[in-house]
Design a protein around this motif. Structure first.
Motif, PDB file in Angstrom:
ATOM      1  N   GLY A  89     -22.728 -18.135  15.442  1.00 10.39           N
ATOM      2  CA  GLY A  89     -23.261 -19.303  16.123  1.00 10.39           C
ATOM      3  C   GLY A  89     -23.104 -19.273  17.633  1.00 10.39           C
ATOM      4  O   GLY A  89     -23.753 -20.050  18.335  1.00 10.39           O
ATOM      5  N   THR A  90     -22.246 -18.392  18.133  1.00  9.79           N
ATOM      6  CA  THR A  90     -22.029 -18.309  19.581  1.00  9.79           C
ATOM      7  C   THR A  90     -22.875 -17.230  20.249  1.00  9.79           C
ATOM      8  O   THR A  90     -22.878 -17.134  21.482  1.00  9.79           O
ATOM      9  CB  THR A  90     -20.547 -18.008  19.883  1.00  9.79           C
ATOM     10  N   LEU A  91     -23.564 -16.419  19.451  1.00 17.55           N
ATOM     11  CA  LEU A  91     -24.289 -15.266  19.990  1.00 17.55           C
ATOM     12  C   LEU A  91     -25.798 -15.514  20.015  1.00 17.55           C
ATOM     13  O   LEU A  91     -26.352 -16.120  19.101  1.00 17.55           O
ATOM     14  CB  LEU A  91     -23.983 -14.014  19.154  1.00 17.55           C
ATOM     15  N   GLU A  92     -26.439 -15.015  21.059  1.00 20.70           N
ATOM     16  CA  GLU A  92     -27.883 -15.137  21.180  1.00 20.70           C
ATOM     17  C   GLU A  92     -28.571 -14.263  20.138  1.00 20.70           C
ATOM     18  O   GLU A  92     -28.026 -13.216  19.736  1.00 20.70           O
ATOM     19  CB  GLU A  92     -28.339 -14.719  22.583  1.00 20.70           C
ATOM     20  N   PRO A  93     -29.774 -14.641  19.692  1.00 15.17           N
ATOM     21  CA  PRO A  93     -30.467 -13.875  18.652  1.00 15.17           C
ATOM     22  C   PRO A  93     -30.632 -12.389  18.974  1.00 15.17           C
ATOM     23  O   PRO A  93     -30.568 -11.550  18.075  1.00 15.17           O
ATOM     24  CB  PRO A  93     -31.828 -14.576  18.554  1.00 15.17           C
ATOM     25  N   GLY A  94     -30.835 -12.047  20.241  1.00 18.63           N
ATOM     26  CA  GLY A  94     -31.063 -10.652  20.601  1.00 18.63           C
ATOM     27  C   GLY A  94     -29.805  -9.879  20.934  1.00 18.63           C
ATOM     28  O   GLY A  94     -29.874  -8.690  21.297  1.00 18.63           O
ATOM     29  N   ASP A  95     -28.647 -10.498  20.819  1.00 17.41           N
ATOM     30  CA  ASP A  95     -27.380  -9.853  21.160  1.00 17.41           C
ATOM     31  C   ASP A  95     -27.072  -8.764  20.134  1.00 17.41           C
ATOM     32  O   ASP A  95     -27.053  -8.997  18.924  1.00 17.41           O
ATOM     33  CB  ASP A  95     -26.269 -10.905  21.150  1.00 17.41           C
ATOM     34  N   GLY A  96     -26.801  -7.553  20.616  1.00 19.03           N
ATOM     35  CA  GLY A  96     -26.498  -6.449  19.717  1.00 19.03           C
ATOM     36  C   GLY A  96     -25.289  -6.704  18.845  1.00 19.03           C
ATOM     37  O   GLY A  96     -25.240  -6.262  17.691  1.00 19.03           O
ATOM     38  N   ILE A  97     -24.305  -7.422  19.373  1.00 12.46           N
ATOM     39  CA  ILE A  97     -23.119  -7.735  18.573  1.00 12.46           C
ATOM     40  C   ILE A  97     -23.488  -8.650  17.418  1.00 12.46           C
ATOM     41  O   ILE A  97     -22.934  -8.546  16.318  1.00 12.46           O
ATOM     42  CB  ILE A  97     -22.023  -8.354  19.459  1.00 12.46           C
ATOM     43  N   ARG A  98     -24.443  -9.526  17.637  1.00  8.02           N
ATOM     44  CA  ARG A  98     -24.879 -10.421  16.565  1.00  8.02           C
ATOM     45  C   ARG A  98     -25.500  -9.632  15.420  1.00  8.02           C
ATOM     46  O   ARG A  98     -25.340  -9.986  14.246  1.00  8.02           O
ATOM     47  CB  ARG A  98     -25.880 -11.438  17.089  1.00  8.02           C
ATOM     48  N   HIS A  99     -26.205  -8.544  15.726  1.00 10.50           N
ATOM     49  CA  HIS A  99     -26.799  -7.727  14.675  1.00 10.50           C
ATOM     50  C   HIS A  99     -25.704  -7.093  13.813  1.00 10.50           C
ATOM     51  O   HIS A  99     -25.829  -7.023  12.581  1.00 10.50           O
ATOM     52  CB  HIS A  99     -27.685  -6.646  15.281  1.00 10.50           C
ATOM     53  N   PHE A 100     -24.622  -6.636  14.448  1.00 10.37           N
ATOM     54  CA  PHE A 100     -23.510  -6.103  13.657  1.00 10.37           C
ATOM     55  C   PHE A 100     -22.832  -7.211  12.875  1.00 10.37           C
ATOM     56  O   PHE A 100     -22.505  -7.055  11.693  1.00 10.37           O
ATOM     57  CB  PHE A 100     -22.473  -5.414  14.548  1.00 10.37           C
ATOM     58  N   ASN A 101     -22.617  -8.353  13.526  1.00  8.15           N
ATOM     59  CA  ASN A 101     -21.934  -9.472  12.884  1.00  8.15           C
ATOM     60  C   ASN A 101     -22.671  -9.892  11.614  1.00  8.15           C
ATOM     61  O   ASN A 101     -22.049 -10.213  10.596  1.00  8.15           O
ATOM     62  CB  ASN A 101     -21.850 -10.650  13.858  1.00  8.15           C
ATOM     63  N   PHE A 136     -20.240  -3.213  23.033  1.00 10.40           N
ATOM     64  CA  PHE A 136     -20.152  -4.330  23.957  1.00 10.40           C
ATOM     65  C   PHE A 136     -20.950  -4.058  25.234  1.00 10.40           C
ATOM     66  O   PHE A 136     -21.588  -4.960  25.775  1.00 10.40           O
ATOM     67  CB  PHE A 136     -18.694  -4.613  24.293  1.00 10.40           C
ATOM     68  N   GLU A 137     -20.915  -2.819  25.692  1.00 12.61           N
ATOM     69  CA  GLU A 137     -21.618  -2.473  26.926  1.00 12.61           C
ATOM     70  C   GLU A 137     -23.131  -2.409  26.740  1.00 12.61           C
ATOM     71  O   GLU A 137     -23.889  -2.614  27.692  1.00 12.61           O
ATOM     72  CB  GLU A 137     -21.108  -1.125  27.444  1.00 12.61           C
ATOM     73  N   SER A 138     -23.582  -2.122  25.511  1.00  9.43           N
ATOM     74  CA  SER A 138     -25.019  -1.946  25.249  1.00  9.43           C
ATOM     75  C   SER A 138     -25.634  -3.137  24.533  1.00  9.43           C
ATOM     76  O   SER A 138     -26.792  -3.065  24.102  1.00  9.43           O
ATOM     77  CB  SER A 138     -25.230  -0.682  24.397  1.00  9.43           C
ATOM     78  N   ARG A 139     -24.901  -4.233  24.404  1.00  7.06           N
ATOM     79  CA  ARG A 139     -25.345  -5.350  23.570  1.00  7.06           C
ATOM     80  C   ARG A 139     -26.688  -5.928  23.997  1.00  7.06           C
ATOM     81  O   ARG A 139     -27.394  -6.530  23.179  1.00  7.06           O
ATOM     82  CB  ARG A 139     -24.285  -6.446  23.551  1.00  7.06           C
ATOM     83  N   ASP A 140     -27.075  -5.761  25.256  1.00  4.64           N
ATOM     84  CA  ASP A 140     -28.350  -6.293  25.736  1.00  4.64           C
ATOM     85  C   ASP A 140     -29.413  -5.216  25.898  1.00  4.64           C
ATOM     86  O   ASP A 140     -30.506  -5.492  26.408  1.00  4.64           O
ATOM     87  CB  ASP A 140     -28.154  -7.009  27.073  1.00  4.64           C
ATOM     88  N   ALA A 141     -29.118  -3.997  25.474  1.00 10.71           N
ATOM     89  CA  ALA A 141     -30.059  -2.889  25.639  1.00 10.71           C
ATOM     90  C   ALA A 141     -31.252  -3.049  24.688  1.00 10.71           C
ATOM     91  O   ALA A 141     -31.132  -3.642  23.614  1.00 10.71           O
ATOM     92  CB  ALA A 141     -29.355  -1.566  25.366  1.00 10.71           C
ATOM     93  N   PRO A 142     -32.408  -2.519  25.079  1.00  8.74           N
ATOM     94  CA  PRO A 142     -33.621  -2.650  24.242  1.00  8.74           C
ATOM     95  C   PRO A 142     -33.632  -1.636  23.100  1.00  8.74           C
ATOM     96  O   PRO A 142     -34.475  -0.730  23.041  1.00  8.74           O
ATOM     97  CB  PRO A 142     -34.746  -2.384  25.251  1.00  8.74           C
TER      98      PRO A 142
END
Length: 231
Positions: free
Chosen positions: A23-35, A90-96
């Motif tokens: 709930g704290t992560l944006e839809p496009g956040d790479g960490i959210r995909h793992f979560n 964490f460093e690549s979480r916003d990468a395309p």
């Protein structure tokens, strides 16, 4: 060995914590995909605990909790002092990148590094030994459950993609397909046994842990490579 004061009390609490992180992560956040992947496989393990699949319910429950904290503590730290094994994600979480790359990179960090650390910590908390009867058997049962969940969620990342898979996604599928949850957990067990033997050699133990975290991080960077589109 007593568990730390902030350690969660149940697998249900772990699931709620993972949902809270989501709930704290944006839809496009790479960490959210793992979560998302981690939440699903944790739900599957919880169901197997409840239906009596495992021989030692106390051990598997505690392992699930200790294991989860190695991720939760990192993500709750807002990127501060992130272990080297987690740094690439964490460093690549916003990468395309393709979402499945983030999911597999997270599993790489969590299994190849965190799992052996968690098994050792769990054994210490419960006064057990990795060589105790049933510990390895239950560990292998978890591998089967996770393999099922991993493949289920992996396919969900790929479903509904209206791209020419052969042309657009084949390089990515080749990249993430090189990582196997079964092989990762087999390697994690070997590293568990090494860490268990090193626990009375603090300097060597620290060096081994640092090297393991670094090497897992290197693999993570490879999994998070931006694959160019075919021309």
């Amino acid at each position: 060995m007593q568990p730390p004061p902030h350690q969660l009390a149940s697998v249900a609490a772990v699931i709620e914590a993972l949902r809270a992180v989501d709930g704290t992560l944006e839809p496009g956040d790479g960490i959210r995909h793992f979560n998302r992947m981690y939440l699903r496989v944790t739900e599957l393990v919880a169901a197997r605990i409840e239906d009596g699949t495992f021989g030692d319910r106390e051990f598997i429950t505690r392992l699930d909790i200790v294991f989860a904290h190695l991720y939760l503590d990192a993500v709750r730290g807002s990127g501060q002092d992130v272990p080297r094994c987690w740094a690439p994600l964490f460093e690549s979480r916003d990468a395309p990148l393709v979402p499945v790359q983030f999911a597999i990179a997270g599993m790489n960090a969590h299994i190849n590094h965190d799992l052996p650390v968690a098994v050792v910590q769990t054994c210490r908390q419960l006064g057990k030994d990795p060589g105790d009867p049933g510990v390895r058997a239950d560990y292998d049962l978890v591998t089967k459950v996770l393999a099922e969940g991993h493949e289920e969620v992996r396919q969900s990342f790929l479903s509904g993609i209206a791209l020419d898979v052969d042309r657009e996604l084949a390089p990515v599928l080749t990249l993430v397909g090189s990582w196997s949850i079964g092989r990762a957990r087999d390697a994690a067990w070997v590293n568990t046994e090494v860490l268990w033997q090193l626990q009375h050699l603090p300097e060597l133990d620290a060096e081994f842990r640092d090297t393991l975290s670094r090497s897992v991080g290197l693999a993570g960077r490879a999994l998070l490579t931006l694959v160019p589109e075919p021309v």
